[in-house]
Design a protein around this motif. Structure first.
Motif, PDB file in Angstrom:
ATOM      1  N   SER A   1      20.791  14.311 -15.470  1.00 47.74           N
ATOM      2  CA  SER A   1      21.588  14.490 -14.267  1.00 47.74           C
ATOM      3  C   SER A   1      22.992  14.981 -14.618  1.00 47.74           C
ATOM      4  O   SER A   1      23.566  14.604 -15.643  1.00 47.74           O
ATOM      5  CB  SER A   1      21.670  13.166 -13.495  1.00 47.74           C
ATOM      6  OG  SER A   1      22.541  13.287 -12.396  1.00 47.74           O
ATOM      7  N   LYS A   2      23.523  15.802 -13.736  1.00 46.74           N
ATOM      8  CA  LYS A   2      24.877  16.325 -13.931  1.00 46.74           C
ATOM      9  C   LYS A   2      25.938  15.445 -13.281  1.00 46.74           C
ATOM     10  O   LYS A   2      27.137  15.699 -13.422  1.00 46.74           O
ATOM     11  CB  LYS A   2      24.968  17.743 -13.358  1.00 46.74           C
ATOM     12  CG  LYS A   2      24.046  18.740 -14.059  1.00 46.74           C
ATOM     13  CD  LYS A   2      24.162  20.115 -13.445  1.00 46.74           C
ATOM     14  CE  LYS A   2      23.225  21.118 -14.144  1.00 46.74           C
ATOM     15  NZ  LYS A   2      23.289  22.469 -13.544  1.00 46.74           N
ATOM     16  N   GLU A   3      25.498  14.413 -12.567  1.00 39.46           N
ATOM     17  CA  GLU A   3      26.440  13.496 -11.928  1.00 39.46           C
ATOM     18  C   GLU A   3      27.093  12.607 -12.981  1.00 39.46           C
ATOM     19  O   GLU A   3      26.418  12.030 -13.832  1.00 39.46           O
ATOM     20  CB  GLU A   3      25.716  12.637 -10.894  1.00 39.46           C
ATOM     21  CG  GLU A   3      25.082  13.408  -9.753  1.00 39.46           C
ATOM     22  CD  GLU A   3      26.122  13.980  -8.804  1.00 39.46           C
ATOM     23  OE1 GLU A   3      27.206  13.372  -8.691  1.00 39.46           O
ATOM     24  OE2 GLU A   3      25.844  15.023  -8.194  1.00 39.46           O
ATOM     25  N   ASP A   4      28.396  12.468 -12.911  1.00 37.70           N
ATOM     26  CA  ASP A   4      29.126  11.686 -13.909  1.00 37.70           C
ATOM     27  C   ASP A   4      28.776  10.204 -13.848  1.00 37.70           C
ATOM     28  O   ASP A   4      28.768   9.512 -14.877  1.00 37.70           O
ATOM     29  CB  ASP A   4      30.638  11.868 -13.709  1.00 37.70           C
ATOM     30  CG  ASP A   4      31.074  13.309 -13.963  1.00 37.70           C
ATOM     31  OD1 ASP A   4      30.374  14.011 -14.732  1.00 37.70           O
ATOM     32  OD2 ASP A   4      32.098  13.722 -13.390  1.00 37.70           O
TER      33      ASP A   4
END
Length: 722
Positions: free
Chosen positions: A232-235
């Motif tokens: 996932s690219k979500e921090d």
């Protein structure tokens, strides 16, 4: 499933709970405020990026009759009138679907963490751990563990049951991270499974399970944190699903130890205990597999040097011994060396007490009826064996006379054993499917008080049934077949018509091995089709039927909806499969020493297949607490005790081990034998007796041309010793 689904069986202390009903806007088209999808496919938060999605409910805005629509709408509205924050969004793939995102505020999390007695960290563990004397091997063993760069070792804490009034004593660095996503999902499900949705007089209806069964909602599940094969690219996303897939479920990681801490953190204690137990059981199979494989290799390499096998195959010994027919009229005389190949095998409570008593009694009666039904099917298979053996005895050799290489191996006994084993396996599978529904109905009818009681009751019923279903035919071959056959001229008949079947001169163990091979192999193939192939095909077909343009972004909650739902019984069938396998491995290992090897190979794949299945093909399970494997533990102990007695009786009564040892040490030498040293020479002839064929009655034998050719040359034949 029973309505009241209690998670544990301890008594909760009295805790003042908040008022779980609040006023929501009266919206005609929906029961909670609607929001727009923000386009972030992997987001686990509301549009503000702060409030986490703890649970998802799905329903369909279908065109129904107005009265039904209003009634269903009212149920949904009353059900979600909780002290939680919820918004609904329309689906991207299917616009008829509405997804309700549920968030639990901090105060509610603290309240229900105290209600559920969830243990939370007080402070980091500062105790020093003793160094292991095997630390020098760490440079080698580290390659068999998940990469610590990807899955860091969990920090150890001193913990205590959470108390809201003593919050200052707990190790709270960040409120948003204090309760893990699995804890939040568990608490959300706890509320949803107890929230009322309809009140009629004194009757209060509640629980998400009832709403799912009634079709008010189509699904209810916690979210996976990302796609299994893409980070996932979500921090804020920990990417635990992605890590589990790469370091646990991926085929390239088959040799690595299981990351049990991360499994427990992501799926909860119940799933973690199952995989820990499965890994331990598989490791313990390794020693048994080595011994069993050694026995098999020794038997295979020494089969050509076996004295009794040489005598059976020798045309001057076994070829000159004529045996009595094994059935009446249709069967012919046969020479002992025709069984040459088989002789080479190596032996190896809401209601009153009275009402509950009636319900349990009816349940027990139903279970006993089905067990009797299984025994009747076993008798039917025995009758089939008797009838088909007669047919194979008269026609098989003539039908195979042109296939000379196979004629030596395909005997009437072997053909009967293989076909009967296949039919028995089919009957077992059909009865399993039927009884599964019956067992669930009986358990529901008994109304167990808690979920644990429900699972234990169903576990006992299903195991008793499957124990009889799977093992009854094996016990028949091991301990009953060939034991009561009478003697030439006075055979024993089954049902007054069918002559009781005899074992092959090589013994019944080869038939028992055939039965075990067919059932174990067929069961493994069938389970993999059910557990892996079917969910994968369903997901593939669903994605194909609901595919959308590549330009559309599908949110996390809708991606998870496309996966398969977890069954109500969860891990029940996984445990049942392994316990039945444990029975095959232990109960008859003296007959089939390769069983531990096959079980070990199967389980090495089973661990990874189960991991791949729950990570890639199923929605995320609701985390549950567990302290052990439940009712399966005493069942395993009972099977282990029975296995000791079973194998002892196989060695004592079914195999020829004791008669061979007695002959070797006593009857082969003076004063009973003529040999100067201990030997197995003459053992075959010692086990046979002579019978005068003139003593046969017309009922037993019908003189045909084949019989006449034999009787012209000799008036006596040999029969197995009684």
């Amino acid at each position: 499933m029973y309505d009241i689904m209690e998670e544990e069986e301890f008594e909760f202390e009295a805790v003042e709970l908040p008022d779980i009903t609040v006023e929501l806007p009266d919206i005609a088209c929906c029961f909670c405020p609607q929001a727009e999808f923000n386009g972030k496919s992997d987001s686990l938060f509301f549009n503000d990026g702060v409030r986490r999605i703890d649970f998802v409910l799905v329903y369909e805005d279908e065109d129904m009759k107005e009265i039904d629509k209003n009634r269903t709408f009212q149920k949904r509205k009353e059900y979600v009138n909780l002290n939680v924050i919820s918004y609904s969004l329309r689906g991207v793939v299917d616009e008829k679907l509405l997804f309700v995102k549920v968030h639990m505020p901090w105060d509610m999390l603290c309240t229900y963490a105290e209600v559920l007695h969830i243990k939370m960290p007080i402070q980091p563990n500062d105790l020093c751990t003793t160094s292991s004397p095997f630390n020098f091997l760490s440079c080698i063993t580290k390659h068999f563990y998940p990469s610590e760069d990807l899955i860091a070792k969990e920090t150890e804490y001193f913990t205590a049951p959470f108390e809201k009034d003593r919050l200052e004593y707990f190790y709270v660095k960040d409120r948003d991270l204090f309760f893990t996503p699995s804890m939040r999902s568990r608490m959300a499900y706890y509320i949803l499974s107890r929230a009322p949705y309809e009140v009629r007089g004194n009757i209060k209806k509640f629980g998400v399970t009832k709403l799912l069964d009634g079709g008010v909602y189509k699904a209810a599940y916690p979210l996976h944190d990302c796609r299994f094969n893409v980070r996932s690219k979500e921090d804020e996303c920990p990417n635990e699903r992605y890590l589990l897939y790469n370091e646990w479920a991926h085929p390239k990681s088959f040799y690595k130890m299981q990351p049990l801490d991360l499994i427990r953190k992501y799926y909860g204690e119940k799933i973690g205990i199952y995989f820990a137990w499965l890994g331990f059981y598989t490791a313990m199979l390794a020693l048994a597999a080595i011994v069993g494989l050694g026995c098999f290799i020794y038997g295979y390499t020494t089969q050509e040097t076996s004295t009794w096998s040489k005598e059976v195959c020798d045309p001057l010994i076994g070829g000159n011994i004529v045996m009595c027919p094994q059935c009446d009229k249709e069967c012919t005389y046969w020479r002992l060396n025709s069984t040459c190949e088989s002789s080479k095998a190596k032996e190896k409570v809401p209601y009153t007490a009275c009402g509950r008593c009636i319900r349990v009694s009816l349940g027990i009666g139903t279970v006993l009826f089905w067990i009797v039904l299984i025994l009747a099917s076993v008798v039917a298979i025995i009758v089939y064996r008797l009838a088909v053996f007669f047919s194979f005895s008269t026609r098989l050799q003539s039908d195979l006379k042109e296939l000379e290489p196979f004629k030596e191996y395909v005997t009437a006994q072997m053909a009967t054993s293989v076909t009967a084993s296949v039919i028995s396996f089919v009957v077992i599978m059909v009865l399993n499917i039927l009884y599964e529904r019956v067992a669930i109905w009986i358990t529901d009818f008994e109304l167990p008080r808690t979920k644990t009681d429900y699972e234990n009751s169903l576990t006992l019923k299903m195991f008793l049934f499957q124990f009889v279903n799977y093992y009854s035919s094996c016990f028949y071959i091991a301990f009953a077949k060939g034991k009561v056959v009478g003697y030439p001229g006075q055979p024993v008949y089954l049902l007054g018509k069918y002559r009781n079947e005899e074992c092959d001169p090589g013994g019944c163990l080869i038939e028992l091995t055939t039965q075990l091979t067919v059932i174990m192999g067929g069961k493994a193939i069938w389970n993999n089709i059910q557990e892996v192939l079917l969910p994968w095909m369903k997901n593939l077909i669903f994605r194909y039927c609901t595919r959308v343009g590549s330009e559309k972004v599908i949110p996390r909650w809708e991606q998870d909806y496309q996966l398969q739902p977890i069954g109500k019984l969860g891990l029940f069938y996984e445990y049942l499969e392994m316990v039945i396998q444990f029975g095959f491995v232990t109960l008859f290992v003296a007959s089939f020493p390769l069983a531990p090897v096959l079980a070990l190979v199967n389980n090495l794949f089973e661990i990874r297949v189960d991991a791949w299945k729950i990570i890639t093909q199923f929605r995320r399970m609701v985390p549950e607490k567990a302290q052990d494997i439940g009712a399966w533990q005493p069942i395993l102990q009972g099977v282990a005790i029975l296995a000791v007695a079973s194998n002892a009786m196989i060695i004592a009564f079914t195999s020829d081990m004791i008669p061979r040892l007695v002959y070797y040490w006593s009857f082969s030498v003076y004063p009973y034998g003529d040999h100067s040293s201990h030997t197995m020479q003459g053992y075959i002839n010692n086990t046979l007796s002579v019978f005068d064929i003139q003593d046969f009655s017309n009922k037993n034998i019908e003189i045909s041309d084949t019989h006449q050719d034999t009787t012209d040359n000799m008036n006596t034949v040999s029969t197995t010793g009684m």
